[in-house]
Each structure stands twice: as structure tokens, then as C-alpha cells.
Design a protein around this motif. Structure first.
Motif, PDB file in Angstrom:
ATOM      1  N   THR A 187       0.287   3.235  -2.452  1.00 25.43           N
ATOM      2  CA  THR A 187       1.447   3.422  -1.568  1.00 25.43           C
ATOM      3  C   THR A 187       2.689   3.927  -2.302  1.00 25.43           C
ATOM      4  O   THR A 187       3.741   4.073  -1.688  1.00 25.43           O
ATOM      5  CB  THR A 187       1.802   2.075  -0.873  1.00 25.43           C
ATOM      6  OG1 THR A 187       1.909   1.070  -1.876  1.00 25.43           O
ATOM      7  CG2 THR A 187       0.765   1.681   0.154  1.00 25.43           C
ATOM      8  N   LEU A 225       6.422  -4.630   3.450  1.00 22.39           N
ATOM      9  CA  LEU A 225       5.717  -4.375   2.184  1.00 22.39           C
ATOM     10  C   LEU A 225       5.540  -5.689   1.414  1.00 22.39           C
ATOM     11  O   LEU A 225       6.499  -6.431   1.234  1.00 22.39           O
ATOM     12  CB  LEU A 225       6.555  -3.386   1.363  1.00 22.39           C
ATOM     13  CG  LEU A 225       5.921  -2.805   0.105  1.00 22.39           C
ATOM     14  CD1 LEU A 225       4.721  -1.927   0.454  1.00 22.39           C
ATOM     15  CD2 LEU A 225       6.960  -1.969  -0.659  1.00 22.39           C
ATOM     16  N   GLN A 238       2.243  -3.079  -2.147  1.00 14.86           N
ATOM     17  CA  GLN A 238       2.905  -2.321  -3.221  1.00 14.86           C
ATOM     18  C   GLN A 238       1.926  -2.035  -4.364  1.00 14.86           C
ATOM     19  O   GLN A 238       1.814  -2.850  -5.287  1.00 14.86           O
ATOM     20  CB  GLN A 238       4.027  -3.202  -3.749  1.00 14.86           C
ATOM     21  CG  GLN A 238       5.225  -2.485  -4.215  1.00 14.86           C
ATOM     22  CD  GLN A 238       6.356  -3.500  -4.407  1.00 14.86           C
ATOM     23  OE1 GLN A 238       6.179  -4.710  -4.233  1.00 14.86           O
ATOM     24  NE2 GLN A 238       7.510  -3.011  -4.771  1.00 14.86           N
ATOM     25  N   PHE A 275       0.968  -2.856   4.512  1.00 13.78           N
ATOM     26  CA  PHE A 275       1.397  -2.089   3.342  1.00 13.78           C
ATOM     27  C   PHE A 275       1.522  -3.017   2.129  1.00 13.78           C
ATOM     28  O   PHE A 275       2.212  -4.031   2.190  1.00 13.78           O
ATOM     29  CB  PHE A 275       2.745  -1.410   3.602  1.00 13.78           C
ATOM     30  CG  PHE A 275       2.695  -0.383   4.697  1.00 13.78           C
ATOM     31  CD1 PHE A 275       1.863   0.733   4.587  1.00 13.78           C
ATOM     32  CD2 PHE A 275       3.465  -0.517   5.842  1.00 13.78           C
ATOM     33  CE1 PHE A 275       1.808   1.687   5.597  1.00 13.78           C
ATOM     34  CE2 PHE A 275       3.417   0.430   6.852  1.00 13.78           C
ATOM     35  CZ  PHE A 275       2.582   1.536   6.738  1.00 13.78           C
ATOM     36  N   LEU A 280       7.547   2.737   4.710  1.00 12.21           N
ATOM     37  CA  LEU A 280       6.768   1.497   4.645  1.00 12.21           C
ATOM     38  C   LEU A 280       7.610   0.312   5.131  1.00 12.21           C
ATOM     39  O   LEU A 280       8.811   0.280   4.896  1.00 12.21           O
ATOM     40  CB  LEU A 280       6.303   1.230   3.213  1.00 12.21           C
ATOM     41  CG  LEU A 280       5.567   2.372   2.504  1.00 12.21           C
ATOM     42  CD1 LEU A 280       5.100   1.918   1.125  1.00 12.21           C
ATOM     43  CD2 LEU A 280       4.376   2.844   3.317  1.00 12.21           C
ATOM     44  N   GLN A 336       4.414   6.879  -0.745  1.00 16.02           N
ATOM     45  CA  GLN A 336       4.526   6.887   0.714  1.00 16.02           C
ATOM     46  C   GLN A 336       5.928   6.470   1.143  1.00 16.02           C
ATOM     47  O   GLN A 336       6.554   5.627   0.510  1.00 16.02           O
ATOM     48  CB  GLN A 336       3.507   5.937   1.339  1.00 16.02           C
ATOM     49  CG  GLN A 336       2.071   6.444   1.250  1.00 16.02           C
ATOM     50  CD  GLN A 336       1.091   5.503   1.944  1.00 16.02           C
ATOM     51  OE1 GLN A 336       1.442   4.731   2.819  1.00 16.02           O
ATOM     52  NE2 GLN A 336      -0.161   5.563   1.538  1.00 16.02           N
TER      53      GLN A 336
END
Ligand SMILES: NC(=O)c1ccc[n+]([C@@H]2O[C@H](COP(=O)([O-])OP(=O)(O)OC[C@H]3O[C@@H](n4cnc5c(N)ncnc54)[C@H](OP(=O)(O)O)[C@@H]3O)[C@@H](O)[C@H]2O)c1
Length: 260
Positions: free
Chosen positions: A204, A213, A200, A198, A210, A207
């Protein structure tokens, strides 16, 4: 395209040349910035010219010299690739590295089936990559050098219930990159598959759930290290490699019950 031209490289400043496809935002932007800091001239290619131009202008302003040029291109326009590649190579004075980063994740639900969305994801995430790699591969093969980087995803390691077409597109892209690596490595060309977890970015931002990240800059840093050391496949951040190893070994009758 802008009208600016690069100055010819000198022995004291031997720029390498790169094209980053999908460099107007997110991970692609961070890769383009990182490459220019590491001595590359970069063709910043994006669908939205304002985004490409903004990235290119910022790179050049920060550097105090012209290290990048902006180009507009929708990767679904496969027929544009040969002409644009020639134009960028003429402007840059050659090519050492292609990064195919363009990608989209169109939202869906567990009960939605939309062929148009699935086709668009396949075209942007896989077919566009094939158009660019087919154009660049013979050049690198003849030169007996060069690097191709494909930004795939951990999502391609298993068929996930949440977005069948996105996971299929990334699975196909990873497999395609492996096959191209197996062809080109015997000609001295390196092919790197990048599987981010994931990151940033706009992709995303809506979403939930996560974890691990990372920023696009951290992803770009990992990708640069892998380019430099001519790696074949990396996960970013690295711990995804171990998680995906476990996930790949979950039996199908269990995996299909999970929401992952
Ligand atoms: N973010 C994550 O967590 C994550 C995780 C795993 C893998 N990835 C992969 O990493 C790559 C970059 O993702 P990101 O998160 O940085 O996404 P992003 O912020 O949404 O940026 C996507 C980039 O792709 C370009 N692009 C999209 N459609 C295009 C088209 N038809 N033609 C040309 N360029 C196009 C966009 O150009 P414009 O700016 O011009 O629209 C933009 O520069 C994608 O391949 C994605 O699948 C991302």
C-alpha cells in the motif's frame, strides 16, 4: 533452508507448529512473529530467501532460542509444494496450522488490459493457495484437527473497477476457503478467512486515499485472536465488516459508476 533443527518438544514446552507462506515482509512477517510469541514453532516461507532468513533470524534472536526456520519458495512453483511441506513438517516435527498469506497486487489503470499480470495475480493469490491447501487438507482431515488460515481481502467482496484481476483473485480465494471450511469442519478442522482493509505494508506504500489504515502488527493481533477462538471469517479492522455489508448491497447500476 537452514541446517538448524528444532529441539524436540517436552511436556513442559509443547510447541505447536505452523507454516506461514509469504512471511518475508508485511502482514505475513507480523503473523510469524506473533505466532512464535504465542508458543509456536514457525516455518517462515518466502519467495526471497534473504527476507525469510532475516525474519527468522530476528525471531530467534529476540526469543534467545530457535523458534523459526527459513525456507525459500515461489508459490507459482506448484510442483515444489509436496516436497517442501514434507521437509518443513520433518524439521518442525508436525503441523498444526497453515497460514497462506502470499499475495500480490500488480498496478494497472482503468484502460489497461495485461493478461500476464492478471495470470500472475491469480497464480500467486489463488492457485498457490490451492496447491498448499490441497497438500495440507488431507493430513488435517486424517488427524481430525488443525487450522488453515487464508489472508484474502475486502477487495474480494465486490468486483472493483480499479483492479479486476486482484478483486477476482480475492473473491475466488474467499469462496474457495468457504468451500474447504464446509468440507473440513465436519472433520474437526477449522478454516479461517481473513479480510483485511488497508494495512501499512509495501503493498500500500504508493496508494492514495487510504483510510482506517492499520499496522501489520494490529492485523496480526486480530488474526491471532481469531485463530485462538476458531472464528470462520474476520475483517481487520472490524469496522470493514459493516462497510462491506453496505457495499455488497449497492445495486450494480450504481456501483459501476463509483471509483471504489
Ligand atoms: N496491505 C494491505 O492493505 C492488504 C489488504 C488486504 C489484503 N492484503 C493481503 O495480505 C497479504 C499480505 O500482504 P502485504 O500487504 O503484507 O504484502 P507485502 O508486504 O507485499 O508482502 C507480500 C508477501 O508475499 C510474499 N510473496 C509474494 N509473491 C510470492 C511468491 N510468488 N511466492 C512466495 N511468496 C510470495 C512476499 O515474499 P517476499 O518478501 O519473499 O517477496 C511477501 O512476504 C496478501 O495476500 C495481500 O493480498 C493486504
Amino acid at each position: 533452508m537452514t541446517n538448524e533443527r528444532f529441539e524436540a518438544p517436552t511436556p513442559l514446552h509443547p510447541f505447536k507448529k505452523a507454516i506461514v507462506i509469504g512471511a518475508g515482509r508485511g502482514i505475513g512477517e507480523a503473523i510469524a512473529r506473533k505466532l512464535t510469541r504465542e508458543g509456536y514453532l514457525v516455518g517462515v516461507v518466502s519467495q526471497n530467501f534473504d527476507n525469510a532468513k532475516k525474519v527468522s533470524n530476528q525471531i530467534n534472536t529476540d526469543a534467545g532460542e530457535i523458534l523459526s526456520l527459513a525456507y525459500t519458495h515461489d508459490v507459482k512453483n506448484f510442483d515444489e509444494v509436496d516436497g517442501l511441506l514434507k521437509q518443513v513438517m520433518d524439521d518442525l516435527g508436525g503441523l498444526d496450522l497453515l497460514v497462506y498469506n502470499a499475495g500480490i497486487l500488480l498496478p494497472t489503470t482503468l484502460t489497461t488490459y495485461q493478461f500476464e499480470n492478471d495470470r500472475t495475480m491469480m497464480e500467486v493469490n489463488v492457485t498457490g493457495a490451492m496447491a498448499w491447501i490441497n497438500a495440507v487438507a488431507p493430513i488435517f482431515q486424517d488427524l481430525k484437527r488443525g487450522q488453515i488460515v487464508g489472508i484474502s481481502s475486502v477487495a474480494g467482496d465486490r468486483g472493483r473497477v480499479k483492479n479486476p484481476a486482484y478483486t477476482a483473485s480475492k473473491g475466488a480465494f474467499s469462496t474457495y476457503l468457504e468451500a474447504i471450511r464446509n468440507r473440513l469442519s465436519r472433520h474437526g478442522v477449522n478454516v479461517l478467512t481473513v479480510k483485511p482493509g488497508f494495512v501499512q505494508t509495501d503493498m500500500t506504500k504508493n496508494q492514495t486515499g487510504l483510510f482506517w489504515l492499520i499496522t501489520p502488527e494490529k492485523a496480526a493481533e486480530d488474526i491471532w485472536k481469531a485463530i485462538k477462538s476458531k472464528k470462520q471469517t474476520i475483517y481487520t479492522p472490524f469496522q470493514w465488516r459493516y462497510l462491506m455489508l453496505v457495499i455488497q448491497h449497492i445495486p450494480s447500476f450504481i456501483f459501476r459508476r463509483l471509483s471504489f
